[in-house]
Design a protein around this motif. Structure first.
Motif, PDB file in Angstrom:
ATOM      1  N   TYR A   1       0.834  -1.210   0.000  1.00  0.00           N
ATOM      2  CA  TYR A   1       0.000   0.000   0.000  1.00  0.00           C
ATOM      3  C   TYR A   1       0.863   1.251   0.000  1.00  0.00           C
ATOM      4  O   TYR A   1       1.806   1.380   0.765  1.00  0.00           O
ATOM      5  N   ARG A   2       0.522   2.218  -0.849  1.00  0.00           N
ATOM      6  CA  ARG A   2       1.266   3.476  -0.976  1.00  0.00           C
ATOM      7  C   ARG A   2       0.366   4.695  -0.725  1.00  0.00           C
ATOM      8  O   ARG A   2       0.729   5.807  -1.062  1.00  0.00           O
ATOM      9  N   GLY A   3      -0.762   4.460  -0.124  1.00  0.00           N
ATOM     10  CA  GLY A   3      -1.679   5.557   0.148  1.00  0.00           C
ATOM     11  C   GLY A   3      -1.627   5.986   1.606  1.00  0.00           C
ATOM     12  O   GLY A   3      -0.800   5.515   2.393  1.00  0.00           O
ATOM     13  N   PRO A   4      -2.509   6.884   2.019  1.00  0.00           N
ATOM     14  CA  PRO A   4      -2.524   7.398   3.393  1.00  0.00           C
ATOM     15  C   PRO A   4      -3.292   6.469   4.331  1.00  0.00           C
ATOM     16  O   PRO A   4      -4.124   5.660   3.902  1.00  0.00           O
ATOM     17  N   LYS A   5      -3.014   6.600   5.619  1.00  0.00           N
ATOM     18  CA  LYS A   5      -3.825   5.923   6.625  1.00  0.00           C
ATOM     19  C   LYS A   5      -5.162   6.644   6.751  1.00  0.00           C
ATOM     20  O   LYS A   5      -5.261   7.837   6.521  1.00  0.00           O
ATOM     21  N   PHE A   6      -6.174   5.897   7.130  1.00  0.00           N
ATOM     22  CA  PHE A   6      -7.465   6.477   7.448  1.00  0.00           C
ATOM     23  C   PHE A   6      -7.681   6.300   8.950  1.00  0.00           C
ATOM     24  O   PHE A   6      -8.256   5.311   9.407  1.00  0.00           O
ATOM     25  N   SER A   7      -7.148   7.266   9.722  1.00  0.00           N
ATOM     26  CA  SER A   7      -7.128   7.177  11.183  1.00  0.00           C
ATOM     27  C   SER A   7      -6.420   5.889  11.598  1.00  0.00           C
ATOM     28  O   SER A   7      -5.293   5.656  11.199  1.00  0.00           O
ATOM     29  N   TRP A   8      -7.108   5.016  12.344  1.00  0.00           N
ATOM     30  CA  TRP A   8      -6.442   3.800  12.811  1.00  0.00           C
ATOM     31  C   TRP A   8      -6.159   2.838  11.661  1.00  0.00           C
ATOM     32  O   TRP A   8      -5.141   2.155  11.650  1.00  0.00           O
ATOM     33  N   SER A   9      -7.065   2.774  10.707  1.00  0.00           N
ATOM     34  CA  SER A   9      -6.952   1.799   9.619  1.00  0.00           C
ATOM     35  C   SER A   9      -5.776   2.149   8.712  1.00  0.00           C
ATOM     36  O   SER A   9      -5.699   3.265   8.184  1.00  0.00           O
ATOM     37  N   THR A  10      -4.894   1.191   8.521  1.00  0.00           N
ATOM     38  CA  THR A  10      -3.696   1.440   7.720  1.00  0.00           C
ATOM     39  C   THR A  10      -3.996   1.545   6.240  1.00  0.00           C
ATOM     40  O   THR A  10      -3.214   2.125   5.482  1.00  0.00           O
ATOM     41  N   MET A  11      -5.142   0.989   5.821  1.00  0.00           N
ATOM     42  CA  MET A  11      -5.503   1.022   4.396  1.00  0.00           C
ATOM     43  C   MET A  11      -6.986   0.712   4.257  1.00  0.00           C
ATOM     44  O   MET A  11      -7.580   0.060   5.132  1.00  0.00           O
ATOM     45  N   PRO A  12      -7.619   1.161   3.176  1.00  0.00           N
ATOM     46  CA  PRO A  12      -9.048   0.874   2.969  1.00  0.00           C
ATOM     47  C   PRO A  12      -9.287  -0.614   2.718  1.00  0.00           C
ATOM     48  O   PRO A  12      -8.422  -1.336   2.189  1.00  0.00           O
ATOM     49  N   ASP A  13     -10.483  -1.066   3.063  1.00  0.00           N
ATOM     50  CA  ASP A  13     -10.832  -2.478   2.885  1.00  0.00           C
ATOM     51  C   ASP A  13     -10.760  -2.908   1.423  1.00  0.00           C
ATOM     52  O   ASP A  13     -10.324  -4.023   1.110  1.00  0.00           O
ATOM     53  N   GLN A  14     -11.202  -2.042   0.528  1.00  0.00           N
ATOM     54  CA  GLN A  14     -11.185  -2.423  -0.884  1.00  0.00           C
ATOM     55  C   GLN A  14      -9.754  -2.659  -1.351  1.00  0.00           C
ATOM     56  O   GLN A  14      -9.500  -3.574  -2.147  1.00  0.00           O
ATOM     57  N   TYR A  15      -8.811  -1.866  -0.834  1.00  0.00           N
ATOM     58  CA  TYR A  15      -7.419  -2.110  -1.205  1.00  0.00           C
ATOM     59  C   TYR A  15      -6.952  -3.447  -0.644  1.00  0.00           C
ATOM     60  O   TYR A  15      -6.254  -4.213  -1.335  1.00  0.00           O
ATOM     61  N   SER A  16      -7.291  -3.775   0.603  1.00  0.00           N
ATOM     62  CA  SER A  16      -6.873  -5.054   1.196  1.00  0.00           C
ATOM     63  C   SER A  16      -7.360  -6.224   0.356  1.00  0.00           C
ATOM     64  O   SER A  16      -6.619  -7.190   0.096  1.00  0.00           O
ATOM     65  N   LEU A  17      -8.620  -6.148  -0.103  1.00  0.00           N
ATOM     66  CA  LEU A  17      -9.170  -7.212  -0.938  1.00  0.00           C
ATOM     67  C   LEU A  17      -8.511  -7.242  -2.308  1.00  0.00           C
ATOM     68  O   LEU A  17      -8.263  -8.326  -2.876  1.00  0.00           O
ATOM     69  N   SER A  18      -8.194  -6.066  -2.842  1.00  0.00           N
ATOM     70  CA  SER A  18      -7.502  -6.001  -4.125  1.00  0.00           C
ATOM     71  C   SER A  18      -6.110  -6.617  -4.018  1.00  0.00           C
ATOM     72  O   SER A  18      -5.667  -7.360  -4.912  1.00  0.00           O
ATOM     73  N   ALA A  19      -5.413  -6.342  -2.918  1.00  0.00           N
ATOM     74  CA  ALA A  19      -4.088  -6.926  -2.704  1.00  0.00           C
ATOM     75  C   ALA A  19      -4.184  -8.440  -2.539  1.00  0.00           C
ATOM     76  O   ALA A  19      -3.325  -9.190  -3.027  1.00  0.00           O
ATOM     77  N   PHE A  20      -5.219  -8.908  -1.857  1.00  0.00           N
ATOM     78  CA  PHE A  20      -5.448 -10.342  -1.707  1.00  0.00           C
ATOM     79  C   PHE A  20      -5.614 -10.998  -3.075  1.00  0.00           C
ATOM     80  O   PHE A  20      -5.045 -12.076  -3.346  1.00  0.00           O
ATOM     81  N   GLN A  21      -6.365 -10.366  -3.947  1.00  0.00           N
ATOM     82  CA  GLN A  21      -6.555 -10.907  -5.289  1.00  0.00           C
ATOM     83  C   GLN A  21      -5.242 -10.944  -6.056  1.00  0.00           C
ATOM     84  O   GLN A  21      -4.926 -11.929  -6.739  1.00  0.00           O
ATOM     85  N   ARG A  22      -4.481  -9.875  -5.929  1.00  0.00           N
ATOM     86  CA  ARG A  22      -3.215  -9.767  -6.673  1.00  0.00           C
ATOM     87  C   ARG A  22      -2.146 -10.722  -6.132  1.00  0.00           C
ATOM     88  O   ARG A  22      -1.417 -11.359  -6.907  1.00  0.00           O
ATOM     89  N   LEU A  23      -2.066 -10.856  -4.824  1.00  0.00           N
ATOM     90  CA  LEU A  23      -0.977 -11.631  -4.215  1.00  0.00           C
ATOM     91  C   LEU A  23      -1.280 -13.120  -4.094  1.00  0.00           C
ATOM     92  O   LEU A  23      -0.361 -13.939  -4.128  1.00  0.00           O
ATOM     93  N   GLU A  24      -2.577 -13.482  -3.947  1.00  0.00           N
ATOM     94  CA  GLU A  24      -2.897 -14.880  -3.676  1.00  0.00           C
ATOM     95  C   GLU A  24      -4.077 -15.413  -4.491  1.00  0.00           C
ATOM     96  O   GLU A  24      -3.929 -16.333  -5.278  1.00  0.00           O
ATOM     97  N   HIS A  25      -5.219 -14.828  -4.310  1.00  0.00           N
ATOM     98  CA  HIS A  25      -6.434 -15.430  -4.856  1.00  0.00           C
ATOM     99  C   HIS A  25      -6.438 -15.477  -6.377  1.00  0.00           C
ATOM    100  O   HIS A  25      -6.987 -16.425  -6.970  1.00  0.00           O
ATOM    101  N   GLY A  26      -5.839 -14.484  -7.005  1.00  0.00           N
ATOM    102  CA  GLY A  26      -5.850 -14.437  -8.462  1.00  0.00           C
ATOM    103  C   GLY A  26      -4.699 -15.183  -9.109  1.00  0.00           C
ATOM    104  O   GLY A  26      -4.593 -15.214 -10.345  1.00  0.00           O
TER     105      GLY A  26
END
Length: 644
Positions: A452-477
């Motif tokens: 992730y290269r974007g900003p934090k959203f308060s406590w959350s280090t990254m948006p949920d949609q990005y986490s799922l996108s990374a999951f697809q890119r790194l493993e599921h896909g």
């Protein structure tokens, strides 16, 4: 009559003046034979003198002398010390006797009020009302009686200790209030100290490093001030009682009699008993709590060591899911309030209803129910571990005990079969995470590995949609020789719910840089938390975002072998869910293959993503065994009875 020598050498001129002003030794207006003489110029009296106090009240024969404002003379000197400071202070008192007396009485009244507040302070925010402080504390009466009979030196030591202990008990009461507001339970003096560090980290994520540091410094300063001021207050009142022993003894007797009478008659003020023993009851409760906690931990260790599935071979586990890509997803703070609260439910329910239709159109079916979480308002890892271990993990020590052992977690059961590759997507993990071994994860992608290269959203280090996108890119896909079992933690709905990300086209997510403008345009947490309705509204929006992200992911990247189990880890804090809210969280199972849902037909879950009001409610720790039984070799057997 002889005079003692001052410890400070006076200049010759002052010595001559002092000598000239002294009255003759036999002057009856100055001193009786063998009595200590009055010291000129307002100098301090000796520690054992019996001088009259300027307001006309004589000191008790056994009491320490005081200055005109009621403060004590130095206990360690036998001589008058007419130094500059003392002369200036006494000069001020002589020039402004009314102001000096008013200041002394005001200080004494404030000292008494502080002690009374500490004795009567409740540890429950619901009881923090004026009526709680209009009572008679038996501990104060007993303490006054004890101080009256103690000799001077012992009395002073006892007063300091009593004030310090009283302040510490007040600090614990404040911690209880804070924990009840945030976590729905009181502060555990055995296990909860590490959570203060977690709270500080959350504060830093919410208001920044400088703001958090300021709050921490202020908190430490307030605690130290409370310790010092309470001790000084008890010392001051104990000295006052010693100087006026008869009056103090009479007042103590009257208050004691009043307490007994009120207790016998059961008199109350706004539902609170006038005869209070709250401090002693709280002390006893804390002692009992420590004993119960230690006993409970020993019992839990015994229970955790006994596992009905502990020795089950992998070949007999999860046979009903072989070949499926199974995804367990936790949505932060997704609780019953999001689905059924009048302010938040309309938006969330609309997402669930539309999501059910969207998934049905893509060939999926859903079933949903309720689970009662082991935690509330925070400590998400306790909810995760309860769900996956099949054990009730409601404190940090239980968590440490189970994760350090070899109890079979649900995710580890997939690993034991050898039929799945097991991975974790953990955007909230920012450092080493040894618990991965307990959870049976072949690989964990934490916040440092998701790219992730974007900003934090308060406590959350990254948006949920990005986490799922990374999951697809790194493993599921990516192609695999085995299906995947994945544990995914979605964090965008974590407190403080501002600023919030928004849903993007999947091909626009990229490395997360696109979120910079979204984060800048978002709301400030401080502004949001100023109004309860605004906090609740933003919380509801965060849940809608997380649900939309997950449903959209299954629509776009799911296939006929996808099985999704998603749930909340706990209810949000009381400011959002309300006082005395349940600990229930929604849970849903989504699958493309009808046989997957057929195996749980006896669960009687609702055929929708929204459990509704009639779905069964189970304790969260019962899910593991139910799941392993449903998808084991014998799915036709009857499931255990539902429990709450």
């Amino acid at each position: 009559m002889s005079h003692t020598t001052s410890s400070h050498q006076l200049p010759q001129e002052e010595r001559n003046t002092a000598t000239e002003d002294l009255p003759p030794d036999d002057d009856p207006k100055v001193a009786a034979p063998d009595a200590p003489e009055a010291i000129p110029d307002g100098g301090d009296a000796t520690a054992d003198a019996e001088d009259a106090i300027p307001d006309g009240t004589e000191a008790s024969p056994d009491a320490e002398d005081t200055a005109p404002d009621g403060t004590e003379a130095s206990p360690d000197t036998d001589d008058a010390t007419p130094d500059t400071a003392a002369a200036t202070a006494d000069g001020w008192r002589e020039r402004h006797p009314v102001a000096a007396r008013t200041l002394a009485w005001t200080t004494t009244v404030l000292a008494g009020a502080l002690i009374l507040a500490a004795l009567l302070l409740p540890n429950d925010p619901a009881r923090l009302t004026p009526a709680e402080f209009l009572r008679i504390p038996v501990e104060g009466i007993a303490g006054a009686a004890l101080l009256l009979v103690l000799p001077r030196t012992v009395r002073r030591v006892a007063a300091v200790l009593a004030g310090t202990v009283l302040a510490l008990l007040a600090v614990l009461d404040f911690l209880d209030i804070g924990f009840i507001e945030a976590l729905g339970r009181g502060f555990n003096v055995v296990f909860d100290w590490p959570l203060l560090g977690d709270g500080a980290s959350f504060l830093q994520d919410s208001i920044g490093r400088a703001g958090a540091l300021g709050v921490e410094i202020a908190a430490v300063a307030l605690v130290l001030a409370l310790l010092v001021l309470t001790a000084l207050a008890v010392v001051r009142l104990s000295n006052l009682m010693a100087r006026h022993r008869a009056a103090a003894a009479g007042t103590t007797l009257v208050l004691g009699s009043a307490w007994v009478l009120c207790a016998a008659l059961g008199l109350q003020v706004a539902g609170a008993p006038v005869a209070s023993r709250s401090t002693s009851d709280l002390v006893q409760a804390r002692m009992d709590g420590v004993s119960a906690t230690l006993k409970d931990e020993r019992e839990f260790a015994r229970v955790a060591a006994s596992d009905p599935y502990g020795n089950t071979p992998g070949s007999k586990l999860l046979t009903g899911l072989r070949g499926k890509d199974v995804i367990f997803t936790f949505i932060e703070s997704y609780g019953r309030s999001a689905v059924q609260d009048r302010l938040m439910a309309p938006g969330v329910d609309a997402v669930l209803a539309k999501g059910t239709e969207r998934l049905r159109a893509a060939g999926y079916s859903a079933r949903s129910g309720w689970l009662t979480s082991a935690t509330y308002g925070g400590s998400s890892w306790l909810g995760h571990s309860t769900f996956l271990s099949g054990l009730w993990i409601d404190n940090q020590q239980r968590y440490r005990t189970v994760t350090a052992g070899d109890h079979l977690s649900l995710t580890k059961a997939f690993q034991r079969t050898g039929a799945w590759r097991t991975v974790g997507i953990m955007p909230g993990v920012t450092k080493g995470w040894p618990e991965a071994k307990f959870y049976g994860l072949d690989h964990v992608y934490d916040s440092r590995e998701l790219g992730y290269r974007g900003p934090k959203f308060s406590w959350s280090t990254m948006p949920d949609q990005y986490s799922l996108s990374a999951f697809q890119r790194l493993e599921h896909g990516r192609p695999h020789d085995k299906p995947l079992m994945s544990e995914i933690i979605l964090t965008s709905s974590h407190n403080p719910w501002a600023p919030l990300p928004r849903t993007l086209p999947w091909n626009k997510v990229g490395d997360g840089s696109v979120y910079r403008s979204i984060e800048k345009a978002g709301k400030n947490p401080v502004d949001v938390w100023q109004q309860t309705d605004r906090v609740r509204t933003e919380y509801g929006k965060s849940i809608q975002y997380s649900l939309n992200s997950l449903i959209s992911y299954v629509e776009k990247y799911g296939n006929k072998n996808t099985v999704l189990v998603f749930l909340g880890d706990h209810q949000p804090v009381a400011k959002v869910s309300g006082d005395h809210a349940s600990r229930d969280v929604p849970v849903a199972l989504v699958a493309h293959d009808p046989d997957v849902l057929k195996r749980i037909s006896d669960w009687h879950w609702t055929p929708s993503l929204d459990p509704g009001h009639r779905a069964p409610v189970w304790r969260m720790d019962t899910f593991r065994d139910r799941f392993l039984k449903a998808y084991g070799p014998h799915p036709g057997t009857t499931a255990p009875a539902a429990s709450r």
